[in-house]
Design an enzyme around this catalytic site. Structure first.
Site: not given
Ligand code: ASP
Length: 312
Positions: A173, A201, A203, A225, A227
């Site tokens: 992200t 989906r 996040g 992270g 999500g």
């Molecule tokens: N937080 C993001 C999500 O779950 C993914 C990420 O930050 O790596 O979509």
């Protein structure tokens, strides 16, 4: 003039020096540096923190290395469904999009939602129609095609896994937080989500209070992270609440949420955070997080792993 500062991230996860070539390391840190400079120069020219975080995130979205915009990962149906949010700490106005598939820069679409509609979050087909209507730069599928991402998706598909980008779980992200010389805080986050995620989906990134938050009273936060766990923990708002209601410092609040509460439920990831005094925190509980920060007091840092040799 108020001091000013910016911090940004390009995702967190199992980022190991063992799988990092010197060329890749340079490319990632250059991508971070470019975005950092763009945001910092705007702040130095007295632009608002909102302009700075939008421009920094836009730069990261245009870089194919990061999982957002051009570098967005494939979902289970072989499509790109992107999420983004932006928030201004002066009046807590916010805008977001989720499941958008045609905007070159989803963060721009999020800002347009904030400034040109009465809504906070537009999704899917509606978000795409809105981007077109607003004449935001739009792209066809081939703009988002990337051989590496395609192989990453094929691998996840074969294993039947949903993955975060920068790890076995393939997360990634981008995001930025900033304090401007008027004393206003802003945050922005943008993502392609998780590789092989189910259609539809969403996040934490576009959810105000989960992955993105800004309030001049406390802090601005952009998360990265897993999500689902960040949503269940309402991570960004929880940090602001710990500061507002419990009087914790930014560092104490970030440590509590990222290193204790998220760890307790297996929530891998991290975030960048800034408070109204310009203090910056960039905590993560994974082995690495692409991150960078610069302040008008002369502090600058670009780093990837837990205990990096500092690039700047
Ligand atoms: N937080 C993001 C999500 O779950 C993914 C990420 O930050 O790596 O979509």
């Amino acid at each position: 003039m108020h001091n000013f500062a910016i911090a940004l991230h390009g995702g967190a996860g199992t980022i190991s020096p063992d799988t990092m070539t010197p060329e890749k390391y340079t490319a990632y840190t250059q991508g971070l540096k470019k975005a950092l400079d763009i945001g910092y120069e705007l702040l130095a020219a007295r632009a608002s923190s909102l302009d700075a975080v939008e421009a920094a995130v836009k730069s990261l979205e245009d870089c194919p290395l990061f999982n957002a915009g051009k570098g967005a990962v494939f979902n289970n149906a072989g499509k790109h469904e992107m999420d983004a949010a932006i928030m201004f700490g002066l009046d807590k106005t916010a805008g977001a999009v989720c499941g958008i598939s045609i905007a070159r820069n989803p963060v721009q679409a999020a800002r347009a939602v904030m400034e040109r509609t009465q809504h906070v979050l537009l999704s899917g087909a509606g978000a795409n129609a809105f981007a077109r209507e607003q004449n935001l730069p739009c792209e066809h599928d081939d703009y988002f095609y990337n051989q590496f991402r395609f192989e990453q998706w094929q691998e996840s598909l074969a294993e039947g896994k949903v993955q975060l980008d920068h790890s076995e779980k393939k997360m990634g992200t981008v995001g930025a937080v900033a304090l401007d010389c008027m004393g206003n805080l802003s945050a922005a986050t943008s993502t392609g989500g998780m590789t092989n995620k189910k259609y539809g989906r969403v996040g934490d990134s576009p959810l105000i209070g989960a992955g993105t938050w800004a309030d001049n009273k406390t802090c601005a936060i952009s998360c990265t992270g897993h999500g689902e766990l960040f949503i269940r923990s309402v991570v960004a708002y929880d940090i602001a609440c710990l500061m507002e209601y419990k009087g914790l410092s930014l560092q104490e609040a970030c440590d509590k949420v990222v290193m204790e509460k998220l760890v307790a439920i297996g929530g891998e990831g991290g975030l960048v955070a800034i408070d109204a005094a310009g203090n910056i925190q960039m905590p993560f509980n994974s082995s690495g997080m692409y991150r960078a920060m610069r302040t008008s007091n002369g502090k600058e840092e670009i780093a990837i792993y837990g205990s990096d040799e500092k690039v700047v």
